[in-house]
Design an enzyme around this catalytic site. Structure first.
Site, mmCIF file in Angstrom:
data_model
loop_
_atom_site.group_PDB
_atom_site.id
_atom_site.type_symbol
_atom_site.label_atom_id
_atom_site.label_comp_id
_atom_site.label_asym_id
_atom_site.label_seq_id
_atom_site.Cartn_x
_atom_site.Cartn_y
_atom_site.Cartn_z
ATOM 1 N N GLY A 277 0.812 -1.206 0.000
ATOM 2 C CA GLY A 277 0.000 0.000 0.000
ATOM 3 C C GLY A 277 0.845 1.255 0.000
ATOM 4 O O GLY A 277 1.957 1.264 -0.532
ATOM 5 N N SER A 278 0.333 2.295 0.630
ATOM 6 C CA SER A 278 0.957 3.603 0.545
ATOM 7 C C SER A 278 2.219 3.700 1.390
ATOM 8 O O SER A 278 2.364 3.016 2.412
ATOM 9 C CB SER A 278 -0.032 4.686 0.993
ATOM 10 O OG SER A 278 -0.202 4.653 2.405
ATOM 11 N N ARG A 280 3.152 6.212 3.262
ATOM 12 C CA ARG A 280 2.876 6.810 4.573
ATOM 13 C C ARG A 280 2.465 5.747 5.590
ATOM 14 O O ARG A 280 2.995 5.683 6.700
ATOM 15 C CB ARG A 280 1.768 7.860 4.426
ATOM 16 C CG ARG A 280 1.330 8.494 5.733
ATOM 17 C CD ARG A 280 0.198 9.477 5.486
ATOM 18 N NE ARG A 280 -0.936 8.852 4.819
ATOM 19 C CZ ARG A 280 -1.887 8.146 5.464
ATOM 20 N NH1 ARG A 280 -1.803 7.984 6.781
ATOM 21 N NH2 ARG A 280 -2.892 7.630 4.798
ATOM 22 N N VAL A 281 1.529 4.888 5.203
ATOM 23 C CA VAL A 281 1.078 3.837 6.117
ATOM 24 C C VAL A 281 2.188 2.823 6.358
ATOM 25 O O VAL A 281 2.363 2.331 7.475
ATOM 26 C CB VAL A 281 -0.183 3.149 5.559
ATOM 27 C CG1 VAL A 281 -0.609 1.989 6.457
ATOM 28 C CG2 VAL A 281 -1.319 4.161 5.421
ATOM 29 N N ALA A 282 2.953 2.520 5.329
ATOM 30 C CA ALA A 282 4.031 1.550 5.471
ATOM 31 C C ALA A 282 5.040 1.988 6.523
ATOM 32 O O ALA A 282 5.464 1.191 7.374
ATOM 33 C CB ALA A 282 4.724 1.341 4.127
ATOM 34 N N GLU A 296 5.770 -3.623 0.479
ATOM 35 C CA GLU A 296 5.744 -3.361 -0.962
ATOM 36 C C GLU A 296 4.872 -2.129 -1.104
ATOM 37 O O GLU A 296 3.672 -2.224 -1.289
ATOM 38 C CB GLU A 296 5.180 -4.564 -1.720
ATOM 39 C CG GLU A 296 5.477 -4.547 -3.218
ATOM 40 C CD GLU A 296 4.423 -3.825 -4.027
ATOM 41 O OE1 GLU A 296 4.606 -2.597 -4.259
ATOM 42 O OE2 GLU A 296 3.444 -4.441 -4.418
ATOM 43 N N CYS A 331 0.891 0.038 -8.681
ATOM 44 C CA CYS A 331 2.148 0.476 -8.081
ATOM 45 C C CYS A 331 3.292 0.362 -9.073
ATOM 46 O O CYS A 331 4.365 0.932 -8.863
ATOM 47 C CB CYS A 331 2.445 -0.329 -6.815
ATOM 48 S SG CYS A 331 2.440 -2.110 -7.068
#
Length: 549
Positions: A277-278, A280-282, A296, A331
């Site tokens: 995912g994004s 920022r969240v990662a 990823e 992505c």
């Protein structure tokens, strides 16, 4: 609606289930499918359920999801709250660190999952099932039917790859001789046990399926969370898996907001978490799990066109596919194109514009953008157009004649040209290399003496997922490969940035947290760890041979 029956599957099986004939499978479609994607609408909404400890259940609250094409509520998903997570926490905590199986415990489960994969692949070969998943993907993450069908077929081929003994072979280890009689060291692939898997909206079948099965193959029990907007697809997959023999208690599915899933992870402390995912969240997840993650995340993906020009029509088509298929919501989408001057002179950019102009909402070759609004995309476009020498190559306008809700984006395929030297300036580079998860790309041009500037741009980028080097000049290709790091890199005149099929590794490089997907190597890396076992059974040396040190 198709009639829905309670999915069946053995409890923690000690033996693999019998494999039904294809004729039997052909009669079983309605026994697991609980939604008809061809009828799914505001007038015929669908309801989803959580799965925990082998039981399907709802939550106290539900969330009504808007149809991405007209805004009508068309799916109701559990909006699981933090005070409802106890069963999920207990389910993960009950899993031993040694997993549900490993090379020394319950090894028959490797064979069980080989059989499950065979049965799922056989089911997905049926035209009705193939069309079911393709249509369902289309409804929740609008893309062309060919794109949705391609996702379904890639997923089916993945299951075909891991039938029979192939799951067992994933756990293959090695042995080395010891330094005296009776001693041997062996390297084994060991599961983590309780794990978590968080996946995004853009490939609602392929990413959850490939990563989920990798976790299960290696002996883990995963908690699966998929973006609520598309999680109905993963639920239907789990119902199919249970129908085909997967013990329903082997995986938990949690529909709900990210904060709820985060609290489950905080309390249950899974041994590893895979996040797609994004960025920022990662990064936040990496901190909250104390680094026990595989990621990823973002992908600002580049394509470099070498000086040798050939097959311009094909290359222009591939550029259009890479940038705008699935409305750019990959992505691996082509984010920036470094076109050598020879390609510009050959008319590449004009051909790309012509290809983009053929995309239309009617066949979903262009469609809703689920994570950027129209205003946000156009604002970013205008920001880049303020750079000296920048110009709009094509697009840059909202789509017209549609009913896409305003919470989503709806824009024409867009390309902005930015001069290479301006793009490299510190005041511009951050904006130029911002990933827009939609039908948008940056284009620049380079000449014979400017390859170092192109490679400098690649070096300064922060996320290295996919890349393409479009050239048949082996010396040029080798030079670019030698000085870049992207994890999945295509090279040659047919090079692309998008693909992510099941026949090669897909994932980033240059980050020790980087995750892979699709191949035995990816599964071993993400879903198992190395354990060294040294056996030392003797003979014991005589007392005279024992010396203190």
């Amino acid at each position: 609606m198709l009639s829905g029956l309670t999915p069946r599957g053995p409890a923690l099986a000690s033996a693999a289930p019998a494999i039904p004939s294809l004729l039997q499978l052909a009669r079983q479609f309605t026994e697991w499918a609980t939604v008809d994607p061809k009828k799914l609408s505001g007038a015929a909404p669908a309801s989803c359920q959580n799965l925990v400890a082998g039981r399907w259940s709802s939550s106290r609250k539900s969330r009504q999801l808007p149809d991405p094409l007209n805004g009508e509520p068309f799916i109701s998903v559990p909006h699981t709250q933090v005070d409802e997570i106890a069963p999920f926490v207990e389910s993960l905590r009950a899993v031993p660190k040694s997993g549900l199986h490993n090379p020394l415990k319950n090894p028959q489960r490797y064979l069980l999952y080989g059989d499950v994969s065979f049965r799922v692949a056989a089911e997905m070969r049926k035209p009705a099932v193939e069309d079911f998943f393709a249509r369902l993907i289309q409804r929740v993450a609008p893309k062309s039917y060919d794109q949705a069908l391609g996702e379904t077929r890639v997923t089916r081929k993945f299951f075909e790859n891991f039938t029979g003994d192939q799951v067992r072979f994933l756990a293959r280890g090695f042995t080395n001789p010891g330094d005296h009689a009776g001693q041997t060291s062996s390297g084994t692939r060991w599961p983590y046990g309780p794990v978590a898997l968080i996946t995004p909206f853009n490939f609602p079948l392929e990413i959850p399926a490939l990563q989920l099965m990798g976790a299960l193959y290696m002996g883990n029990k995963p908690l699966l969370h998929v973006d609520q907007r598309v999680s109905i697809v993963a639920e239907q997959l789990l119902r199919l898996l249970a129908h085909c023999g997967m013990p329903a208690s082997d995986v938990d599915l949690l529909h709900g907001p990210g904060a709820t899933v985060g609290e489950v992870i905080k309390q249950a402390e899974p041994r590893s978490t895979l996040f797609t995912g994004s960025q920022r969240v990662a990064e936040r997840l990496a901190v909250e799990t104390h680094g026990k993650v595989f990621l990823e995340d973002a992908g600002f993906d580049w394509k470099i066109m070498g000086p040798d020009v050939r097959n311009v029509d094909y290359v222009a088509w591939q550029c259009d596919q890479d940038a705008y298929a699935c409305s750019g919501q990959k992505c691996s989408a082509q984010s920036i194109l470094f076109a050598h001057s020879n390609w510009v002179k050959a008319g590449l950019l004009n051909k790309m514009a012509a290809a983009a102009a053929k995309r239309q909402l009617a066949d979903l070759t262009i469609g809703p953008v689920l994570t950027w609004t129209t205003d946000a995309i156009l604002a970013h476009t205008n920001r880049l157009l303020q750079i000296p020498g920048a110009k709009l190559l094509f697009g840059g306008q909202p789509l017209s004649g549609h009913s896409i809700p305003s919470i989503y984006g709806a824009v024409q395929p867009t390309a902005v040209f930015v001069p290479l030297k301006e793009a490299l300036k510190p005041q511009h580079f951050g904006a130029v290399t911002t990933e827009v998860f939609g039908p948008f790309q940056v284009v620049t041009e380079w000449g014979d003496d400017e390859l170092p500037l192109v490679l400098e741009a690649c070096e300064r980028m922060t996320h290295h997922l996919t890349a393409a080097i479009v050239s048949n000049d082996i010396n040029f290709v080798q030079h670019v490969l030698a000085n870049t790091v992207n994890g999945t890199t295509y090279a040659g005149i047919r090079a692309r940035t998008t693909g992510a099929p099941q026949n090669h590794w897909f994932g980033p490089a240059g980050d020790p947290r980087g995750a892979g997907i699709g191949t035995p190597e990816a599964i071993r890396l993400v879903w198992s760890c190395h354990r060294e076992i040294i056996t030392d059974f003797g003979p014991v040396p005589p007392a005279s041979g024992i010396k203190q040190s």
